[in-house]
Design a protein around this motif. Structure first.
Motif, PDB file in Angstrom:
ATOM      1  N   VAL A  35       0.857  -1.184   0.000  1.00  0.00           N
ATOM      2  CA  VAL A  35       0.000   0.000   0.000  1.00  0.00           C
ATOM      3  C   VAL A  35       0.893   1.235   0.000  1.00  0.00           C
ATOM      4  O   VAL A  35       1.625   1.477   0.958  1.00  0.00           O
ATOM      5  CB  VAL A  35      -0.940   0.013   1.213  1.00  0.00           C
ATOM      6  N   LEU A 208      -7.192   2.761  -0.341  1.00  0.00           N
ATOM      7  CA  LEU A 208      -7.591   1.808   0.688  1.00  0.00           C
ATOM      8  C   LEU A 208      -8.433   2.526   1.736  1.00  0.00           C
ATOM      9  O   LEU A 208      -8.015   3.529   2.321  1.00  0.00           O
ATOM     10  CB  LEU A 208      -6.350   1.198   1.338  1.00  0.00           C
ATOM     11  N   GLU A 210     -10.367   0.575   4.234  1.00  0.00           N
ATOM     12  CA  GLU A 210     -10.492  -0.231   5.455  1.00  0.00           C
ATOM     13  C   GLU A 210      -9.747  -1.539   5.242  1.00  0.00           C
ATOM     14  O   GLU A 210      -9.744  -2.100   4.139  1.00  0.00           O
ATOM     15  CB  GLU A 210     -11.981  -0.494   5.706  1.00  0.00           C
ATOM     16  N   TRP A 211      -9.109  -2.024   6.293  1.00  0.00           N
ATOM     17  CA  TRP A 211      -8.465  -3.329   6.202  1.00  0.00           C
ATOM     18  C   TRP A 211      -8.673  -4.081   7.508  1.00  0.00           C
ATOM     19  O   TRP A 211      -8.837  -3.496   8.573  1.00  0.00           O
ATOM     20  CB  TRP A 211      -6.977  -3.195   5.876  1.00  0.00           C
ATOM     21  N   CYS A 220      -8.737  -6.217   2.299  1.00  0.00           N
ATOM     22  CA  CYS A 220      -8.598  -4.785   2.097  1.00  0.00           C
ATOM     23  C   CYS A 220      -9.751  -4.286   1.238  1.00  0.00           C
ATOM     24  O   CYS A 220      -9.960  -4.766   0.116  1.00  0.00           O
ATOM     25  CB  CYS A 220      -7.262  -4.484   1.413  1.00  0.00           C
ATOM     26  N   LYS A 226     -12.539  -5.211  -3.451  1.00  0.00           N
ATOM     27  CA  LYS A 226     -11.632  -5.584  -2.364  1.00  0.00           C
ATOM     28  C   LYS A 226     -10.480  -6.422  -2.906  1.00  0.00           C
ATOM     29  O   LYS A 226     -10.566  -7.015  -3.986  1.00  0.00           O
ATOM     30  CB  LYS A 226     -12.380  -6.349  -1.280  1.00  0.00           C
ATOM     31  N   ILE A 232       0.866  -8.149   3.736  1.00  0.00           N
ATOM     32  CA  ILE A 232       0.681  -6.734   3.404  1.00  0.00           C
ATOM     33  C   ILE A 232       1.827  -5.908   3.975  1.00  0.00           C
ATOM     34  O   ILE A 232       2.324  -6.176   5.065  1.00  0.00           O
ATOM     35  CB  ILE A 232      -0.681  -6.219   3.918  1.00  0.00           C
TER      36      ILE A 232
END
Length: 434
Positions: A35, A208, A210-211, A220, A226, A232
């Motif tokens: 990310v 992104l 929410e994870w 994710c 998603k 990650i």
């Protein structure tokens, strides 16, 4: 909230527009998800692709890759940063660990440039820590003692010599260090985008939201789709806090900068035709100034607590006006309308100016918070967090993990009150050099 950047950064606008831009248009799964596609994320993706050539790697960014803070910084690849008041061997030891990390950062960037034949206007011209205030002499003398103990080549320069080198009589004294590099940050990070391996999928304008982690699976969620991943790595730097990563150990600051058009031959002659140079302030809130290879002047003289997601045009214009004043203070002979573009960018800070480099859960890793040294250290940390996440070790990781760890920060609203108060104090102390 979506990240919205202005489109006025000169470094980025120097580059050709990219046409191969993909975003997340369906649900996906992968072995590795990174990310953030700045120096750190791109470096992590490059190393993971070497270590796991048969694994599926996805790297996502809420903006265009490399066009956040990585492409917007001032282009200093630092060997040293100014730290005042080393009064014990322990403090000197900690500073040496910092400079060891800076050296590793320079080496990893240099290796990338050589391997891929990158033209990023690399110039090992060194840098100046300069001040217009004679009272700052003691700070530079103390810093000189530290550099002498660590065998860094440097010297203190007085006003007349500085005027010849910089083309301005604004500064009264400076400490020059030989080891710093000046470069074009947009060209460097674009090369990192262009050289991603075939088993790395780059998804841009993909934020992104929410994870969550369920056993060994990480889910994710983005706007409409998603990604499910086994591992990650968070490389979002100034946006770590907004994702709930190391919440009590980092905070974002918004910086703004401006760059002039190229000086005309007459204008350039009027300031003595100086070679390319870079000035960093002696005090934290002073101005960063560069004379570029193509005779443009860059100034960065603001750092503040501001929403990291967007700066309005009116807010940016106010800061650009302050930067015009900063240029006129240094180069009064230049015209008033010389600024060509102004832009904002987000950096991440920690309380004690250390970096984040951690495993925060099984298969969850993070690197960030470079406190103004993101080109070299960010590239280094991306490579090394990929190695760490692969359950391997390296001499570089041992050096990184021997540094002082980031210290705890108070919760809101006390954090913002404290940061704003400190920035106001530093701004007052640096007022002659803004």
């Amino acid at each position: 909230m979506n990240v919205v950047n202005d489109t006025c950064c000169s470094w980025i606008n120097d580059l050709d527009r990219r046409s191969n831009i993909k975003n997340l248009d369906k649900d996906k799964s992968c072995d590795w998800l990174i990310v953030g596609a700045g120096y750190t994320g791109l470096s992590a993706a490059r190393k993971l692709s070497e270590l796991h050539p048969n694994k599926k790697i996805i790297i996502v960014d809420a903006q265009l890759a490399g066009e956040g803070a990585s492409g917007r910084n001032s282009g200093y690849l630092v060997d040293t940063t100014l730290n005042d008041g080393f009064t014990s061997n322990k403090e000197l030891s900690n500073y040496k660990k910092k400079t060891d990390i800076y050296k590793l950062g320079i080496d990893v960037v240099k290796k990338f440039i050589k391997e891929h034949q990158v033209d990023c206007e690399w110039n090992d011209s060194g840098k100046y820590f300069a001040s217009s205030n004679e009272k700052d002499r003691k700070i530079l003398e103390n810093f000189s003692k530290t550099l002498l103990k660590l065998n860094f080549e440097h010297n203190i320069l007085e006003k007349d010599e500085l005027g010849k080198r910089l083309g301005t009589n604004f500064y009264k004294l400076a400490l020059y260090t030989k080891g710093g590099i000046l470069l074009h940050p947009g060209k460097l990070v674009r090369a990192m985008v262009d050289t991603l391996s075939g088993n790395v999928e780059l998804l841009e304008n993909t934020q992104l939201n929410e994870w969550s982690k369920n056993s060994d699976t990480i889910i994710c969620k983005f706007n409409n789709h998603k990604i499910i991943t086994k591992n990650i790595i968070f490389c979002t730097n100034g946006f770590l806090k907004s994702l709930g990563i190391k919440n009590n150990y980092n905070f974002p600051l918004t910086l703004t900068a401006s760059m002039t058009r190229s000086l005309t031959d007459t204008e350039f002659k009027s300031i003595g035709e100086p070679k390319e140079w870079g000035v960093l302030p002696v005090r934290p809130m002073g101005a960063t100034i560069r004379m570029t290879k193509d005779k443009r002047i860059l100034i960065r003289n603001t750092a503040e607590v501001h929403s990291p997601f967007k700066m309005s045009k009116s807010d940016l214009d106010k800061r650009s006006f302050n930067q015009k004043l900063g240029i006129k203070k240094r180069f009064p002979s230049l015209s008033d309308n010389i600024i060509e573009s102004s832009w904002s960018g987000i950096v991440s800070r920690t309380r004690n100016s250390s970096q984040i480099f951690d495993k925060i859960d099984n298969n969850v890793f993070v690197a960030g918070c470079y406190n103004g040294s993101g080109i070299g250290v960010g590239t280094l940390f991306g490579e090394q967090i990929a190695i760490k996440a692969s359950n391997e070790n390296s001499d570089e990781i041992e050096i990184i993990e021997s540094r002082s760890k980031p210290t705890w920060l108070p919760p809101q609203p006390f954090l913002n009150i404290g940061v704003k108060t400190r920035l106001a104090y530093e701004r007052f102390k640096s007022r002659s050099d803004i």
